[in-house]
Design a protein around this motif. Structure first.
Motif, PDB file in Angstrom:
ATOM      1  N   HIS A  82       0.827  -1.204   0.000  1.00 38.38           N
ATOM      2  CA  HIS A  82       0.000   0.000   0.000  1.00 38.38           C
ATOM      3  C   HIS A  82       0.869   1.265   0.000  1.00 38.38           C
ATOM      4  O   HIS A  82       0.564   2.232  -0.712  1.00 38.38           O
ATOM      5  N   GLN A 113      -2.091  -4.404  -8.898  1.00 40.33           N
ATOM      6  CA  GLN A 113      -3.406  -4.882  -8.443  1.00 40.33           C
ATOM      7  C   GLN A 113      -4.028  -3.932  -7.429  1.00 40.33           C
ATOM      8  O   GLN A 113      -5.249  -3.705  -7.449  1.00 40.33           O
ATOM      9  N   GLU A 114      -3.208  -3.363  -6.551  1.00 45.39           N
ATOM     10  CA  GLU A 114      -3.741  -2.403  -5.594  1.00 45.39           C
ATOM     11  C   GLU A 114      -4.216  -1.139  -6.295  1.00 45.39           C
ATOM     12  O   GLU A 114      -5.237  -0.554  -5.917  1.00 45.39           O
ATOM     13  N   ALA A 117      -7.513  -1.984  -7.665  1.00 43.20           N
ATOM     14  CA  ALA A 117      -8.487  -2.071  -6.576  1.00 43.20           C
ATOM     15  C   ALA A 117      -8.927  -0.683  -6.127  1.00 43.20           C
ATOM     16  O   ALA A 117     -10.110  -0.454  -5.843  1.00 43.20           O
ATOM     17  N   ARG A 118      -7.976   0.256  -6.062  1.00 41.05           N
ATOM     18  CA  ARG A 118      -8.324   1.625  -5.678  1.00 41.05           C
ATOM     19  C   ARG A 118      -9.213   2.269  -6.724  1.00 41.05           C
ATOM     20  O   ARG A 118     -10.148   3.020  -6.395  1.00 41.05           O
ATOM     21  N   ASP A 121     -12.754   0.860  -6.229  1.00 40.29           N
ATOM     22  CA  ASP A 121     -13.533   1.365  -5.087  1.00 40.29           C
ATOM     23  C   ASP A 121     -13.561   2.891  -5.000  1.00 40.29           C
ATOM     24  O   ASP A 121     -14.130   3.456  -4.071  1.00 40.29           O
ATOM     25  N   HIS A 217      -4.552  -9.593   1.230  1.00 37.89           N
ATOM     26  CA  HIS A 217      -5.424  -8.847   0.317  1.00 37.89           C
ATOM     27  C   HIS A 217      -5.807  -9.659  -0.919  1.00 37.89           C
ATOM     28  O   HIS A 217      -6.200  -9.085  -1.937  1.00 37.89           O
ATOM     29  N   GLU A 219      -8.371 -11.526  -1.808  1.00 44.66           N
ATOM     30  CA  GLU A 219      -9.711 -11.330  -2.360  1.00 44.66           C
ATOM     31  C   GLU A 219      -9.844  -9.974  -3.033  1.00 44.66           C
ATOM     32  O   GLU A 219     -10.389  -9.867  -4.143  1.00 44.66           O
ATOM     33  N   ARG A 220      -9.332  -8.936  -2.385  1.00 37.68           N
ATOM     34  CA  ARG A 220      -9.414  -7.576  -2.929  1.00 37.68           C
ATOM     35  C   ARG A 220      -8.679  -7.484  -4.269  1.00 37.68           C
ATOM     36  O   ARG A 220      -9.201  -6.933  -5.241  1.00 37.68           O
ATOM     37  N   TRP A 221      -7.480  -8.047  -4.304  1.00 39.44           N
ATOM     38  CA  TRP A 221      -6.659  -7.903  -5.499  1.00 39.44           C
ATOM     39  C   TRP A 221      -7.109  -8.802  -6.646  1.00 39.44           C
ATOM     40  O   TRP A 221      -7.021  -8.416  -7.812  1.00 39.44           O
ATOM     41  N   SER A 223     -10.251  -9.713  -7.095  1.00 38.57           N
ATOM     42  CA  SER A 223     -11.495  -9.088  -7.553  1.00 38.57           C
ATOM     43  C   SER A 223     -11.206  -7.931  -8.505  1.00 38.57           C
ATOM     44  O   SER A 223     -11.951  -7.703  -9.471  1.00 38.57           O
ATOM     45  N   ALA A 224     -10.105  -7.226  -8.228  1.00 44.31           N
ATOM     46  CA  ALA A 224      -9.749  -6.066  -9.055  1.00 44.31           C
ATOM     47  C   ALA A 224      -9.397  -6.478 -10.481  1.00 44.31           C
ATOM     48  O   ALA A 224      -9.792  -5.813 -11.439  1.00 44.31           O
TER      49      ALA A 224
END
Length: 288
Positions: A82, A113-114, A117-118, A121, A217, A219-221, A223-224
């Motif tokens: 992050h 990936q982050e 993700a940002r 969202d 992370h 699931e978050r990454w 999903s992105a």
């Protein structure tokens, strides 16, 4: 190709990020769409030297050495994916970049990936367009860490820093390349020059925090990339023992509508081992 490490050093610029100096480079066609290049572990933006000029014929190029890497500052603690993503966003803001695409590798795939993700969202990276991934731990369950990485994330991780010499690095690093695309001793010297800058080889275990970040992370990454599969692609070196053909197969399963290109004869560093093929394919995708 960029001539040598000395000219690369001399062309570095710096900006301040929360009290730390971050080295960065710009180049290519200043009038074209920017491409952000995000490097891997344990190396730095020098990873892009072999493809820099070819990519720069069609794009404006932007790359930085993330905190703890290359010519940037190397504090003793505080690393996370992050934070490194914050640095990429701060760099783009510092330069004044609008829309951009990205090419990401290894450690950099998690940063990529982050960013996705940002964007998903609404918390950042709003101007990001297409993204091209190279070998990396996109899927934690497919990542096969090397022995030195396993030691680095153990309670005895500090030993990695103590043991990380030029000779040990050369042996470990060469193992992730293809058998016919092995780095020369001169190549290894150049990578080591940046790894060991400001004692960076002594904090290698600190940078391995990204392995835990990937699990946390997941699931978050994932999903992105599922949400962005119409504008992402993977160029993968099949012979990579860490994230080779098995990771490529997983990519095709999880994001079936995303682009994919397998290079059968190379390992973990396709942009170094097959620079012409990587640059050609990346430019093809990014031009669409």
């Amino acid at each position: 190709m960029v001539a040598n490490t000395q000219s690369w050093r001399e062309s570095a610029k710096y900006f301040d990020f929360r009290g730390h100096q971050i080295a960065y480079w710009t180049g290519g066609d200043e009038t074209a769409l920017p491409v952000l290049l995000v490097h891997g572990f344990p190396t730095c933006s020098w990873d892009w030297a072999a493809v820099w000029e070819v990519l720069g014929e069609k794009h404006r190029l932007i790359a930085c050495d993330m905190l703890g890497f290359g010519l940037s500052d190397k504090p003793r603690a505080g690393y996370s994916i992050h934070l490194q993503t914050d640095i990429q966003e701060a760099l783009l803001s510092h330069i004044g970049v609008g829309d951009y695409d990205a090419l990401v590798h290894d450690y950099g795939v998690s940063v990529g990936q982050e960013m996705l993700a940002r964007q998903l969202d609404g918390s950042g990276a709003s101007a990001l367009g297409q993204m091209v991934f190279l070998n990396g731990g996109i899927f934690p369950d497919q990542h096969r860490p090397r022995p030195i990485q396993k030691l680095g994330v153990s309670p005895f991780g500090f030993i990695v820093g103590l043991l990380m010499s030029r000779k040990a690095f050369g042996k470990s690093f060469s193992e992730v390349f293809g058998p016919d695309t092995q780095p020369s001793e001169t190549d290894l010297d150049k990578f080591w020059e940046f790894i060991s800058h400001k004692g960076g080889n002594r904090i290698t275990h600190k940078l391995l925090h990204y392995i835990a970040d990937r699990r946390r992370h997941k699931e978050r990454w994932e999903s992105a990339i599922i949400a962005a599969q119409d504008r992402i692609g993977l160029i993968n070196g099949a012979l990579d023992p860490v994230s080779g053909r098995h990771a490529y197969d997983k990519w095709r399963e999880v994001v079936p509508n995303a682009r994919h290109h397998l290079i059968e004869t190379v390992g973990h560093y396709p942009q170094v081992e097959a620079p012409e093929e990587v640059a050609t394919k990346a430019l093809e995708w990014l031009s669409d």
